[in-house]
Write an enzyme that holds these catalytic residues in place. Structure first.
Site, PDB file in Angstrom:
ATOM      1  N   ASP A  29       4.698   3.243   2.108  1.00  0.00           N
ATOM      2  CA  ASP A  29       4.070   2.879   3.386  1.00  0.00           C
ATOM      3  C   ASP A  29       5.119   2.459   4.405  1.00  0.00           C
ATOM      4  O   ASP A  29       4.930   1.497   5.149  1.00  0.00           O
ATOM      5  CB  ASP A  29       3.034   1.771   3.202  1.00  0.00           C
ATOM      6  N   GLY A  57      -2.748  -5.780  13.048  1.00  0.00           N
ATOM      7  CA  GLY A  57      -1.806  -5.695  14.150  1.00  0.00           C
ATOM      8  C   GLY A  57      -0.421  -6.177  13.752  1.00  0.00           C
ATOM      9  O   GLY A  57       0.583  -5.801  14.349  1.00  0.00           O
ATOM     10  N   ASN A  58      -0.358  -7.040  12.697  1.00  0.00           N
ATOM     11  CA  ASN A  58       0.930  -7.473  12.155  1.00  0.00           C
ATOM     12  C   ASN A  58       1.612  -6.377  11.341  1.00  0.00           C
ATOM     13  O   ASN A  58       2.810  -6.472  11.052  1.00  0.00           O
ATOM     14  CB  ASN A  58       0.756  -8.696  11.253  1.00  0.00           C
ATOM     15  N   SER A  59       0.857  -5.352  10.946  1.00  0.00           N
ATOM     16  CA  SER A  59       1.416  -4.304  10.097  1.00  0.00           C
ATOM     17  C   SER A  59       2.663  -3.700  10.726  1.00  0.00           C
ATOM     18  O   SER A  59       2.656  -3.293  11.887  1.00  0.00           O
ATOM     19  CB  SER A  59       0.380  -3.195   9.876  1.00  0.00           C
ATOM     20  N   HIS A  88       1.304   3.737   7.804  1.00  0.00           N
ATOM     21  CA  HIS A  88      -0.090   3.786   8.271  1.00  0.00           C
ATOM     22  C   HIS A  88      -0.212   3.410   9.748  1.00  0.00           C
ATOM     23  O   HIS A  88      -1.250   3.660  10.359  1.00  0.00           O
ATOM     24  CB  HIS A  88      -0.990   2.904   7.396  1.00  0.00           C
ATOM     25  N   GLY A 142      12.026   9.674 -15.847  1.00  0.00           N
ATOM     26  CA  GLY A 142      11.429  10.734 -16.653  1.00  0.00           C
ATOM     27  C   GLY A 142      10.644  10.221 -17.837  1.00  0.00           C
ATOM     28  O   GLY A 142      10.779  10.732 -18.956  1.00  0.00           O
ATOM     29  N   VAL A 143       9.837   9.183 -17.611  1.00  0.00           N
ATOM     30  CA  VAL A 143       8.957   8.670 -18.669  1.00  0.00           C
ATOM     31  C   VAL A 143       7.594   8.356 -18.073  1.00  0.00           C
ATOM     32  O   VAL A 143       7.464   8.125 -16.869  1.00  0.00           O
ATOM     33  CB  VAL A 143       9.519   7.372 -19.313  1.00  0.00           C
TER      34      VAL A 143
END
Length: 509
Positions: free
Chosen positions: A160, A252-254, A130, A310-311
Site C-alpha cells: 500500500d 485523510g491521514n492516509s 490507495h 521459496g517456501v
C-alpha cells in the site's frame, strides 16, 4: 602567532575540502543515489536542531516536519456505469478509512483526498497506494498553499505504498529515520490532513510493532476470492508489519507522516481500526525502512523488485503446534518447498521450523516478511531453523518471482496463457506517456473463443496488471499467473477509448 596562523590556515583548508566534497556529491547524478544517500547530503548541508527523544515538548519536531507534509487531492474520470469507477476494495475501507459502504460493486468517488510526505527537495513524495490508485489527476498542495500536479512514479498494492513526483526545486524535506530503532512506548507524532482539515498534528505513543491486521490480505481475498489466505511469499506478496500507535489518525491521514520526537520519519500512516470509520484508539503505519526500499525500487526500476525465499509456511502458536504435533509454539512451520527457489538450494525441507531471520527471533510471519520485503533477488538472508529437535542455520539467496516455479503449476500457467487467446507487445515509451502509465502490454491480436474475446477485451487494449502484478512482457504475464493459486484471474487495464477498467473471471487449471 605563527602557530595561530597555521591553525587558522589548517581549519580553512579543512572546511574548504569538506564543502568541496559535498558540492562534488551534490553534482553527481542524483538518480544514481538511494533516497537515504540523497537525504544524508541534504541534511548535512541543512542541519536541524530538534529536541531529544526524551523531551515531551513536541514544538520543535512539529515545526520541522509540518512544512514537508502535503495535502493530496485526487480526481477520477469515467462514467458512473464504467468499471473504472468501481471501488476495487469493496466495502473494506469503511472500517479502516471511513469510505462509505455500498452494495457488491461500488463506484469510486469523483474526488478524494489524503496526505503525503516530501522525501527529496526535487519533489519525490511518498503516500499510500490507495490514496492515488486509478486517479486521473493528482494535485499536491503544500502548507504554504503552493500547488503542483504530480505524476505517478510507482505504486504497490502489496505494501500500500506509492511514490509520486512534482516538478519543483528546494522543497522542504522530512529526514528519514530508522524504524528498526523504534521502541514500544516512545512518543510519536502523526501529521496529515484528516477530515479535509489543514495540517494537523496529533501525539501518542508506539503501542506495538510488527502488527499484522489482515487488511492487505483481505483486499487480495476480496479481489481473488478463491485465493488461499497468506501462507507464502509466493502465493501472496502482501507485507504487513505495521507500527501501531494511539496517536489520533482519521480518514485523510492516509499517506501522512508518523515521526519521532527528533523530527524523523519512522512510518507512513495507513490504516485505522474502527467500527465507525473514525478514530477509536488504534492507528497503523508502514515502517519507513520498508518504504525506503520500495521507493528506491520505484525510482530505479519503475516497479518493486522482490526476492523470495521459496517456501509456504504456517505461523505457529499453541493450538497450531498441537494440531501439527510439534513442541515448538513460535516460529514458522514449513509446509512446502518451492521447486527452483532459494530455500530448496539452501537445504530447507518440509517440516522445518524457521525460528530466526538474520539472528532476530521470529514471533510472527511479519517478522520474516518485512525483512525479506526490504531485499531484492540475489540478496542473502540468514535463517535459523529447527529440524529433529536441533537448531541449524543456513544462508538463503533470494530468487525473483519468475525463478520460483512450482512444477505442478507450470503446465497450468502455459494453458492459462493459451486460454487467454491473445498476442501481446510491450508498451513503447510514447504509449506509456500517452496513457500515463509506467508499465503495461498492448493486446495486438485476439483469437475468437479465447477469454479475452469472451470478455470483450479487444485489440489495442492496454493491460497494466494481472492478479495485481505489473506486467511489461509475456514473461511477466506468466510470472503473474504462476504467483497465484487462485482460480480467479484479475486484469487491470485501459480500454481502447481510454477508460481504465478492471475485470475478473474464472479460469480452469
Amino acid at each position: 602567532m605563527k602557530k595561530i596562523g597555521i591553525t587558522l590556515l589548517t581549519a580553512f583548508i579543512g572546511g574548504a575540502v569538506a564543502i568541496g566534497g559535498y558540492k562534488l556529491i551534490e553534482n553527481q547524478n542524483a538518480e544514481n543515489m538511494t533516497l537515504e544517500e540523497r537525504q544524508n547530503v541534504y541534511f548535512t548541508k541543512n542541519p536541524q536542531n530538534i529536541s531529544s527523544a526524551g523531551d515531551v515538548d513536541f514544538v520543535q519536531a512539529a515545526a520541522a516536519v509540518t512544512p514537508a507534509v502535503v495535502h493530496i487531492k485526487t480526481t477520477y474520470d469515467g462514467s458512473s456505469s464504467s468499471r473504472s469507477m468501481e471501488d476495487p476494495f469493496g466495502g473494506m475501507f469503511e472500517e479502516f478509512f471511513g469510505t462509505p459502504r455500498g452494495g457488491g460493486r461500488q463506484r469510486m468517488p469523483q474526488s478524494a483526498s489524503g496526505s503525503g510526505v516530501i522525501v527529496t527537495p526535487d519533489g519525490y513524495i511518498v503516500t499510500n497506494n490507495h490514496v492515488v490508485d486509478k486517479a486521473s489527476k493528482i494535485e499536491i498542495i503544500l502548507p504554504d498553499n503552493r500547488s503542483y500536479t504530480a505524476k505517478v512514479i510507482g505504486t504497490d498494492s502489496n505494501t500500500d505504498l506509492a511514490l509520486v513526483k512534482v516538478e519543483a526545486k528546494n522543497l522542504p524535506v522530512i529526514k528519514l529515520g530508522n524504524s528498526d530503532n523504534v521502541r514500544v512506548g516512545e512518543w510519536v507524532l502523526a501529521v496529515g490532513y484528516p477530515l479535509s482539515l489543514q495540517t494537523t498534528v496529533t501525539a501518542g505513543i508506539v503501542s506495538a510493532k510488527g502488527r499484522s491486521i489482515g487488511i492487505l490480505n483481505e483486499n487480495n481475498q476480496r479481489n481473488y476470492p478463491n485465493r488461499e489466505q497468506q501462507t507464502s511469499p509466493v502465493a501472496s506478496s502482501a507485507i504487513e508489519s505495521f507500527i501501531q500507535t494511539d496517536a489520533a489518525i482519521n480518514p485523510g491521514n492516509s499517506g501522512g507522516a508518523l515521526v519521532n520526537t527528533e523530527g524523523e520519519l519512522i512510518g507512513i500512516n495507513t490504516a485505522i481500526a474502527s467500527q465507525r470509520g473514525g478514530y477509536e484508539g488504534y492507528g497503523f503505519a508502514i515502517p519507513i525502512n520498508l518504504a525506503k526500499k520500495i521507493m528506491d525500487d520505484f525510482i530505479k526500476f519503475g516497479s518493486v523488485k522482490r526476492g523470495f525465499i521459496g517456501v509456504t509456511f504456517r505461523e505457529l502458536d499453541a493450538s497450531v503446534a498441537k494440531e501439527l504435533g510439534v513442541n515448538q509454539i513460535s516460529g514458522l512451520y514449513v509446509n512446502e518447498i518451492m521447486e527452483g527457489g532459494g530455500a530448496e538450494a539452501a537445504g530447507l525441507k518440509k517440516g522445518d521450523i524457521i525460528t530466526k531471520v538474520d539472528g532476530n527471533k521470529i514471533l510472527s510471519s511479519s517478522d520474516l516478511q518485512e525483512k525479506v520485503g526490504r531485499l531484492r533477488p540475489g540478496d542473502k538472508v540468514q535463517l535459523s531453523y529447527l529440524r529433529d529437535g536441533s537448531e541449524r542455520s543456513t544462508s538463503v539467496t533470494l530468487k525473483g518471482e519468475s525463478s520460483v516455479n512450482i512444477a505442478s503449476n507450470s503446465n497450468a500457467a502455459n494453458k492459462i496463457i493459451a486460454a487467454l487467446g491473445g498476442n501481446f507487445a510491450s508498451l513503447t515509451p510514447a504509449q506509456k506517456q500517452k496513457y500515463r502509465v509506467n508499465n503495461g502490454v498492448v493486446v495486438t491480436g485476439v483469437r475468437q473463443g479465447g477469454l479475452l474475446h469472451e470478455n470483450q477485451i479487444t485489440r489495442g487494449t492496454i493491460i497494466t496488471h494481472i492478479n495485481g502484478k505489473a506486467v511489461n512482457s509475456l514473461d511477466d504475464i506468466q510470472a503473474a499467473v504462476l504467483a497465484s493459486n487462485s482460480n480467479i484471474m484479475r486484469i487491470d487495464g485501459i480500454s481502447t477509448d481510454g477508460v481504465r477498467f478492471w475485470g475478473t473471471f474464472e479460469i480452469a487449471r
